[in-house]
Motif scaffolding. Structure first.
Motif, PDB file in Angstrom:
ATOM      1  N   LYS A  14       0.978  -1.245   0.270  1.00 17.14           N
ATOM      2  CA  LYS A  14       0.321  -0.142  -0.240  1.00 17.14           C
ATOM      3  C   LYS A  14       1.233   1.451   0.328  1.00 17.14           C
ATOM      4  O   LYS A  14       2.518   1.351   0.803  1.00 17.14           O
ATOM      5  N   VAL A  15       0.760   2.161  -0.711  1.00 14.32           N
ATOM      6  CA  VAL A  15       1.139   3.139  -1.031  1.00 14.32           C
ATOM      7  C   VAL A  15      -0.096   4.932  -1.377  1.00 14.32           C
ATOM      8  O   VAL A  15      -0.686   4.818  -0.847  1.00 14.32           O
ATOM      9  N   GLY A  16       1.118   5.805  -0.507  1.00 15.63           N
ATOM     10  CA  GLY A  16       0.525   7.310   0.065  1.00 15.63           C
ATOM     11  C   GLY A  16       0.925   8.096   0.217  1.00 15.63           C
ATOM     12  O   GLY A  16       2.323   7.592  -0.397  1.00 15.63           O
ATOM     13  N   VAL A  17       0.972   8.733   0.634  1.00 15.74           N
ATOM     14  CA  VAL A  17       2.039  10.575   1.363  1.00 15.74           C
ATOM     15  C   VAL A  17       2.927   9.453   2.064  1.00 15.74           C
ATOM     16  O   VAL A  17       2.231   8.231   2.731  1.00 15.74           O
ATOM     17  N   HIS A  18       3.567   9.881   2.069  1.00 17.96           N
ATOM     18  CA  HIS A  18       5.290   9.312   2.508  1.00 17.96           C
ATOM     19  C   HIS A  18       6.095  10.411   2.792  1.00 17.96           C
ATOM     20  O   HIS A  18       6.139  11.263   2.151  1.00 17.96           O
ATOM     21  N   ALA A  19       6.263  10.714   4.255  1.00 18.98           N
ATOM     22  CA  ALA A  19       7.379  12.357   4.918  1.00 18.98           C
ATOM     23  C   ALA A  19       6.538  13.021   4.611  1.00 18.98           C
ATOM     24  O   ALA A  19       7.637  14.232   3.867  1.00 18.98           O
ATOM     25  N   ASN A  20       6.077  13.467   4.523  1.00 20.45           N
ATOM     26  CA  ASN A  20       5.103  14.186   3.712  1.00 20.45           C
ATOM     27  C   ASN A  20       5.122  14.529   2.654  1.00 20.45           C
ATOM     28  O   ASN A  20       5.043  16.117   2.128  1.00 20.45           O
ATOM     29  N   GLU A  21       5.174  14.079   1.550  1.00 19.20           N
ATOM     30  CA  GLU A  21       5.665  14.432   0.348  1.00 19.20           C
ATOM     31  C   GLU A  21       4.126  13.568  -0.387  1.00 19.20           C
ATOM     32  O   GLU A  21       3.848  12.051  -0.162  1.00 19.20           O
TER      33      GLU A  21
END
Length: 187
Positions: A14-21
């Motif tokens: 699952k992927v999405g916003v990461h490290a506020n990016e």
């Protein structure tokens, strides 16, 4: 790869916003890294796909006959705010570290998958037709394993082993080709 066949191995994440990016910004950055450096490091955390006890052994096992292993990703709504840029990686169990390749950035992650492509993808897969491919939960149906905080797995498409309804269909929207050494630890 536009569809999965019986026995096809893949990493699900699952992927999405990461490290506020935003995911879209991550995708653009990773594609630029692949164009410049030939690979990118797709960062992640959690132990369900540890580089040395899950990803590397799984990929080596299933690719022994020449099978390529893809990372297939489901976009989700997320709010990951961790920071910190990795400077070094280890592919050998943490015995030796080397610098992250120039031009490659991996932020807010303990581990990374090594990928040499990142493409849009469009495939819906019932997790009930997959099986965990390695570890103490090997053979467990994907829909029984991917729940709660578990958001990634080494899976095998296995509809023959799991007849019945297609519960919990996920839409996979990104695909990446794994490249050696497949997964690393970061610091």
């Amino acid at each position: 790869m536009t569809m999965l066949k019986q026995g096809d191995p893949f990493l699900y994440m699952k992927v999405g916003v990461h490290a506020n990016e935003s995911l879209q910004d991550i995708i653009l950055r990773k594609r630029a890294e692949i164009a410049a450096a030939g690979v990118s490091f797709w960062g992640y955390g959690g132990n369900s796909c540890h580089p040395f006890t899950a990803v590397q052994p799984f990929v080596k096992q299933v690719s022994a006959n020449g099978t390529k292993v893809m990372l297939l990703m489901e976009e989700i709504s997320s709010h990951h705010y961790a920071a910190g840029k990795a400077k070094e990686f280890s592919a050998d169990g943490g015995n030796t570290y080397q610098p992250v390749p120039k031009g490659v950035n991996v932020i807010g992650s303990r581990f990374a998958l090594i990928v040499n492509s990142l493409d849009d993808f469009d495939l819906s897969v019932p997790l009930s037709k997959t099986s965990v491919g390695i570890g103490r939960m090997v053979g467990t149906r994907g829909d029984q394993y991917i729940r709660g905080r578990v958001d990634k797995a080494c899976l095998v498409y296995d509809p023959a082993a799991h007849p019945g309804p297609d519960d919990r269909v996920v839409k996979l929207s990104l695909a990446a080709q794994l490249a050696q050494p497949y997964a690393v630890v970061l610091r």
